[in-house]
Design a protein around this motif. Structure first.
Motif, short mmCIF file in Angstrom:
data_model
loop_
_atom_site.label_atom_id
_atom_site.label_comp_id
_atom_site.label_asym_id
_atom_site.label_seq_id
_atom_site.Cartn_x
_atom_site.Cartn_y
_atom_site.Cartn_z
N THR A 84 0.82 -1.14 0.05
CA THR A 84 0.00 -0.27 -0.06
C THR A 84 0.82 1.34 0.13
O THR A 84 0.45 2.22 -0.52
CB THR A 84 -0.95 -0.02 1.39
N LYS B 74 1.40 2.64 -3.41
CA LYS B 74 0.22 2.96 -3.97
C LYS B 74 -0.05 4.63 -3.35
O LYS B 74 -0.45 5.52 -4.34
CB LYS B 74 -0.92 2.25 -3.50
N ASN C 100 2.66 6.78 -5.07
CA ASN C 100 2.34 6.99 -6.53
C ASN C 100 1.27 7.77 -6.67
O ASN C 100 0.82 8.74 -7.81
CB ASN C 100 2.13 5.89 -7.19
N ARG D 41 -4.38 -4.85 2.43
CA ARG D 41 -4.24 -3.74 1.74
C ARG D 41 -5.62 -3.24 1.24
O ARG D 41 -5.96 -2.35 0.49
CB ARG D 41 -3.81 -4.07 0.27
N GLU E 153 -8.01 -5.01 -0.23
CA GLU E 153 -8.61 -5.37 -1.75
C GLU E 153 -9.50 -6.43 -1.69
O GLU E 153 -9.57 -7.25 -0.65
CB GLU E 153 -7.34 -5.72 -2.59
#
Length: 434
Positions: A360, A363, A366, A432, A434
């Protein structure tokens, strides 16, 4: 020598592995040693090496100060000269710590009480001191560290030792006090977290090996840093995984990790100049450089069996770090400052490319959600199913470097409750979200 102070070497005896020979003073003063611990000469246990660890860590965290000795291997009675390259005027303190963990303030001292110095090469002892440095017991590795402060800072006057009725230090050399050690650690941490031009403290350190006059004397132990036993030294994650070619954009050169980032990794890994088995029983050397995924058995290359110097160890680290650099440059899609890039390279060196790629944290970076970086970094504190204090400290230093010169963002609601991540297992899909 520009702005240098040249000295000659004579004879002496005081506490620690570096003794100070005094000339042109009363005989009683010449023969008066510093107070020693009752157990001086006994090697300190890791728990007792607090002064050495605090001083060594502070020198590496602060950085920016070159300290050199004219000899790295010393037999009892050998003379020594300490040279410090002072980059700008300020207040200089020099501390020596032997294997008994007795921290002696070498400069300033009773014979040279003014520690305000100007830019240039400074050699100790100075002509004003009228004494010299010689190696003496206890035998073993001796650390010499120097610190240059912008504000008035005098470890001699603040040190431990006998004082007169006005509270002035009467010893030739004071011992570093616990309060001064704490002040040193705080200033070094502040210096690491800000831009170099704003750092309140510069630091540097060097080591020598003190041996008996007629005993073998080699480099084993010289330069060893940190007090972690081998079974708590974690193999760098990046060296545990197959080396994967992370392509860089055409024409783009590998971005180097600047000095403060390398210091962070050196500080976190600790230096061992000889072969050792780490926590995974893997044969390693220097700053966690992996020789093989098996215990050391004498079949290692001769160059490693002989041991390595600290510069050789740093060269190995820089080479190993290239994998982390390529990974960060390939996986991170946003612009990074030098501090952000160095912090992520250290993180990747520690946990491995695969764990960075699936994290994570990546992410968040980014997405330019940098305010979430501290909470994500603080999750990576376990290894092999248990929490490691060293990993927690490493993560906080990475955060300080990532936000170098900036205020740290406040944690968002719920971030304090994020589950910890094992650097060997990596982040799960559930972790994460998800």
């Amino acid at each position: 020598m520009k702005n240098g102070i040249v000295c000659r070497i004579i004879a002496c005896a005081v506490a620690g592995s570096l003794a100070w020979a005094v000339g042109a003073v009363p005989a009683a003063a010449q023969n008066a040693p510093l107070p020693q611990r009752a157990d001086a000469g006994r090697a300190a246990t890791p728990a007792e090496r607090s002064f050495r660890r605090i001083t060594e860590d502070a020198a590496l965290l602060a950085g920016g100060l070159s300290v050199q000795l004219d000899k790295a291997l010393l037999r009892e009675g050998d003379a020594l000269v300490v040279t410090i390259d002072v980059p700008h005027e300020g207040y200089l303190n020099v501390v020596s710590i032997g294997p008994d963990d007795v921290p002696t303030v070498l400069f300033p001292n009773r014979f040279h009480p003014d520690n305000r110095v100007v830019a240039g090469l400074l050699k100790l002892p100075s002509a004003q001191m009228t004494f010299d440095i010689k190696a003496t017991k206890p035998y073993g590795p001796t650390l010499v560290a120097a610190f240059l402060g912008k504000e008035a800072l005098d470890f001699y006057q603040q040190g431990a030792g006998q004082r007169d009725v006005q509270g002035r230090m009467q010893e030739r050399f004071a011992r570093l006090s616990a309060a001064s050690g704490g002040q040193l650690a705080d200033l070094a941490a502040k210096s690491f977290a800000v831009a170099a031009c704003e750092a309140p403290l510069l630091g540097g350190a060097v080591q020598a090996q003190v041996c008996a006059a007629n005993a073998p004397c080699d480099a084993q132990g010289v330069g060893e840093s940190g007090d972690l036993p081998s079974d708590e030294r974690l193999t760098p994650g990046i060296l545990l995984e197959p080396e994967v070619d992370m392509p860089l954009p055409k024409g783009v050169m590998l971005r180097r990790v600047y000095g403060k980032g390398i210091r962070l990794t050196k500080l976190s890994e600790g230096f061992v100049p000889r072969l050792y088995n780490d926590a995974a029983r893997y044969c390693s050397i220097a700053y966690g450089h992996l020789i093989k995924k098996a215990p050391c058995d004498g079949s290692e290359p001769a160059v490693f069996r002989r041991g390595v110097t600290e510069p050789q160890g740093e060269a190995l680290l820089v080479e190993d770090m290239r994998r982390a650099q390529r990974a960060v440059m390939s996986l991170v899609k946003t612009v990074l400052s030098d501090g952000q890039y160095a912090a992520l390279c250290d993180f990747t060196y520690n946990v491995g490319v695969g764990n960075l790629q699936r994290s994570t944290l990546l992410k968040v970076v980014n997405a330019d959600e940098h305010h979430r970086v501290p909470a994500q970094l603080r999750r990576w504190t376990k290894a092999g199913g248990r929490e490691f204090r060293g990993l927690k400290i490493r993560r906080e230093r990475e955060i300080a470097l990532y936000f170098e010169g900036m205020a740290l963002p406040k944690a968002l609601p719920g971030e304090e409750e994020l589950p910890a991540i094992d650097i060997r297992a990596g982040e799960s899909v559930a972790g994460r979200g998800e």
